[in-house]
Design an enzyme around this catalytic site. Structure first.
Site, mmCIF file in Angstrom:
data_model
loop_
_atom_site.group_PDB
_atom_site.id
_atom_site.type_symbol
_atom_site.label_atom_id
_atom_site.label_comp_id
_atom_site.label_asym_id
_atom_site.label_seq_id
_atom_site.Cartn_x
_atom_site.Cartn_y
_atom_site.Cartn_z
ATOM 1 N N GLU A 169 17.098 0.964 -4.879
ATOM 2 C CA GLU A 169 15.867 0.461 -4.272
ATOM 3 C C GLU A 169 16.172 -0.315 -2.989
ATOM 4 O OE1 GLU A 169 12.876 1.085 -5.272
ATOM 5 O OE2 GLU A 169 12.982 1.601 -7.411
ATOM 6 N N GLU B 216 7.867 6.016 0.442
ATOM 7 C CA GLU B 216 9.125 5.274 0.497
ATOM 8 C C GLU B 216 10.064 5.982 1.478
ATOM 9 O OE1 GLU B 216 10.215 4.938 -3.644
ATOM 10 O OE2 GLU B 216 8.300 4.007 -4.125
#
Length: 376
Positions: free
Chosen positions: A335, A169
């Site tokens: 997120e 990520e």
């Protein structure tokens, strides 16, 4: 024609290369676990050739829904990244692209290399406002560095930010770069006001081993760090162990854990409504924080995201839940999408490193909005 991935974060398995229009590949598992989704490789010798690259095991990857409406990223110089035509048929992921040079890179998302990570730490220290502390070592012996920004006096609020527990990520470290650029700007008035009231503790990369190995979610020992916060160990999750230990030493008044989501094409946050200590004070702080983040960045929204946990049902092995409960503080998981941001799309670039940086810069505004309300 040649495909290679023997570089920092490189990851791909070659099945066959029978021609430019029949390149068959597989996405490897993390080095010590079953997670597979991250890819990053170099294609040479295909300039101006219509190339078809097929990822044969896409449907067996960790998040197959993540391939729906997904467009892969490509770059000629590993600095400027753009999206290329990609489709998913429920079994295979296929990239169709005509490279305009003999060397081109393809990646799941815009990489953030270990060299960039070290440069970021060096630049932060060079600002004169930041101290670099070594908290310990990873399984493979890499440094676990903490950036401390502020006066470190007892009366300061303690604000913690961690990123890249899941190494694939990479948008998380791009976010931290933007956040630090603004926080360390001596003429930014919001930064100056924040540093008058708070000390910031920032871990730009919680999982440097996994980052270099080209893992999606785990460290070198195969541990998913964001499931280790209740009972970390120096044997399997030293990264969490030492950061958690430092948090217990300093205390925490606000915690942000920065991530990317494979499936959901939006920027969103997940809070601590499921932890036993959640109360009306935290709920009010959350609403104030989200309101001001919306004003600071139209990329953020609060309609789409994870389903909220029922009261008392939160998994305390997750960082946000453990920290929020342990310190009875405002704690959020942020997120960002691997895909595009559906409420503000960009056909050429999708969600990328620069947009992650801008979100990091914007994050100072909601922190400032709650700074005087963090302690009961």
């Amino acid at each position: 024609m040649k495909i290679s991935s023997n570089f920092d974060a490189g990851s791909i398995d070659i099945v066959s290369m029978n021609g430019f229009e029949d390149i068959q590949l597989r996405i490897p598992n993390d080095n010590a676990s079953h997670f597979a989704q991250w890819f990053y490789f170099r294609l040479q010798g295909a300039a101006y050739q219509p190339c078809t690259l097929r990822f044969l095991n896409a449907s067996q990857c960790a998040y197959p829904e993540g391939w729906v409406d997904y467009q892969a990223m490509a770059s000629y110089d590993r600095i400027n990244w753009f999206r290329v035509p990609t489709r998913y048929d429920g079994a295979e992921l296929t990239i169709e692209h005509v490279p305009l040079a003999n060397s081109v890179y393809y990646a799941y998302f815009e990489p953030y290399s270990y060299d960039q990570h070290l440069n970021l730490i060096g630049q932060a220290q060079g600002s004169g406002l930041c101290q670099v502390t070594d908290l310990g070592s990873t399984i493979q012996g890499r440094d676990i560095n903490l950036l401390t920004i502020g006066h470190e006096v007892e009366s300061d609020l303690k604000i913690w930010i961690t990123a890249r527990q899941h190494p694939g990520e990479t948008m998380a470290e791009w976010f931290v770069e933007g956040f630090l650029n603004r926080l360390l700007d001596p003429i930014d008035p919001t930064s100056r006001m924040l540093l008058d009231h708070a000390t910031f503790y920032v871990v730009p990369n919680m999982n440097p081993d996994g980052s270099v190995l080209g893992n999606l979610r785990t460290n070198a020992a195969g541990a998913n760090l964001n499931r280790e916060w209740l009972t970390p160990s120096m044997e399997t999750s030293p990264e969490v162990f030492v950061v958690r230990q430092k948090m217990l030493e300093t205390g925490v008044d606000l915690f942000l854990d920065i991530h990317g989501d494979e499936n959901i094409p939006f920027v969103f946050v997940a809070g601590t409504e499921g932890v036993p200590s959640y109360d009306d004070r935290i709920r009010t702080l959350e609403e104030t924080f989200k309101h001001h983040l919306k004003l600071a960045s139209p990329d953020f929204q609060d309609e789409h995201g994870y389903e909220k946990s029922a009261p008392g049902s939160a998994d305390l092995s997750w960082a946000t839940n453990w920290v929020g409960h342990q310190f009875q503080c405002l704690a959020y998981t942020l997120e960002m999408p691997f895909k595009d941001n559906a409420n503000l799309p960009d056909d050429d670039y999708g969600w990328n490193g620069q947009r992650s940086q801008r979100l990091g810069e914007a994050m100072l505004t909601p922190i400032y909005a709650v700074i005087n309300k963090l302690r009961a």
